[in-house]
Design an enzyme around this catalytic site. Structure first.
Site, PDB file in Angstrom:
ATOM      1  CB  CYS A  86      -0.989  -0.037   1.151  1.00 33.59           C
ATOM      2  SG  CYS A  86      -2.405   1.054   0.884  1.00 33.59           S
ATOM      3  NE  ARG A 128      -8.811   5.948   3.061  1.00 28.66           N
ATOM      4  CZ  ARG A 128      -7.560   6.381   2.919  1.00 28.66           C
ATOM      5  NH1 ARG A 128      -7.351   7.653   2.628  1.00 28.66           N
ATOM      6  NH2 ARG A 128      -6.526   5.575   3.017  1.00 28.66           N
ATOM      7  CG  HIS A 187      -3.244  -3.110   4.242  1.00 32.56           C
ATOM      8  ND1 HIS A 187      -2.005  -2.628   4.611  1.00 32.56           N
ATOM      9  CD2 HIS A 187      -3.917  -2.057   3.702  1.00 32.56           C
ATOM     10  CE1 HIS A 187      -1.938  -1.334   4.325  1.00 32.56           C
ATOM     11  NE2 HIS A 187      -3.070  -0.962   3.776  1.00 32.56           N
TER      12      HIS A 187
HETATM   13  N1  GLN Z   1      -1.605   7.063   2.459  1.00 32.63           N
HETATM   14  C1  GLN Z   1      -1.775   6.196   1.284  1.00 32.63           C
HETATM   15  C2  GLN Z   1      -3.157   6.383   0.634  1.00 32.63           C
HETATM   16  O1  GLN Z   1      -4.074   6.832   1.304  1.00 32.63           O
HETATM   17  C3  GLN Z   1      -1.565   4.738   1.665  1.00 32.63           C
HETATM   18  C4  GLN Z   1      -2.562   4.227   2.708  1.00 32.63           C
HETATM   19  C5  GLN Z   1      -2.174   2.878   3.285  1.00 32.63           C
HETATM   20  O2  GLN Z   1      -1.002   2.506   3.381  1.00 32.63           O
HETATM   21  N2  GLN Z   1      -3.205   2.092   3.743  1.00 32.63           N
HETATM   22  O3  GLN Z   1      -3.335   6.038  -0.526  1.00 32.63           O
END
Ligand code: GLN
Length: 224
Positions: free
Chosen positions: A80, A115, A184
């Site tokens: 990620c 998101r 993840h």
């Molecule tokens: N900050 C990054 C995003 O929002 C990665 C987020 C994360 O590692 N879960 O895309």
């Protein structure tokens, strides 16, 4: 950088390795410290935009080391936020440019629109076999691979950007390998990929079979 328990990827390598007769040593690497270790695989976990902006200066100071690590045959696994930092650039949804390692040409742009969150499933060919892999994604960043090879094709969820069905990146770098994913829980939930990475390191096939629990867990993930 280990949002969502991304340290679990290292634990998974130890667990699968032990079942293959390998003694996998894990060391936490801290910013500002000498990484005076001869390691085979590096994992950079996820992080909020703020976390990423805080580690990038230290990471970029190690770019030459990381490039020679990869050229010599090292494996760099980015999860990620850690995946995003392997690329050419990451512009957050607030417009902050976070300098990245530039180990790949792909670019990431954060969006406040929505998101990309939820269970992620993707299909990939591994050792001549088509396999399904699972994880959980939560990111604002949309990654455009700019021609790089995807790790897999999304079958559930969003993946790199929610548009082109690509998920992650899987690229050779010198004698080494760059692997990135938005999943993840990647290695803990996908023991066959963990085995694959260990086989890349030892340069031989490993005597590993999925346990009944792992088979049931993958069947459960398949059901969604
Ligand atoms: N900050 C990054 C995003 O929002 C990665 C987020 C994360 O590692 N879960 O895309």
């Amino acid at each position: 950088m280990a949002l969502y328990g991304d340290r679990g990827n290292a634990i998974a390598l130890q667990a699968v390795g032990a079942r293959c007769g390998l003694d996998v040593q894990v060391h936490a690497l801290e910013a500002g410290e000498e990484w005076a270790l001869d390691f085979d695989l590096l994992i950079l976990g996820g992080g909020q935009d703020f976390d990423q902006s805080k580690v990038t200066a230290d990471l970029l100071g190690r770019a030459a080391f990381l490039k020679s690590f990869l050229i010599r045959g090292g494996i760099f696994l980015g999860i990620c936020g850690g995946y995003q930092l392997l690329g050419a650039s990451f512009r957050t949804q607030e417009g902050l440019e976070i300098p990245c390692l530039g180990l790949c040409k792909f670019i990431t742009v954060g969006s406040s629109a929505k998101r990309l969150v939820g269970n992620l499933a993707f299909r990939a060919e591994l050792g001549g076999e088509i396999l399904d892999f699972y994880g959980f994604e939560n990111h604002s960043g949309r990654t455009d691979l700019q021609g790089h090879s995807a790790l897999g094709k999304v079958t559930r969820g969003h993946g790199n950007n929610g548009l082109d069905q690509s998920e992650g990146v899987y690229e050779s770098y010198g004698a080494g390998l760059l692997v990135g994913t938005y999943a993840h829980g990647f290695l803990p939930r996908n023991p066959l990929f963990t085995k694959h990475l260990l086989e890349q390191i030892v340069g031989a096939s490993l005597p590993f079979r999925l346990s009944p629990f792992e088979q049931a867990s993958l069947a459960d993930s398949r059901r969604g």
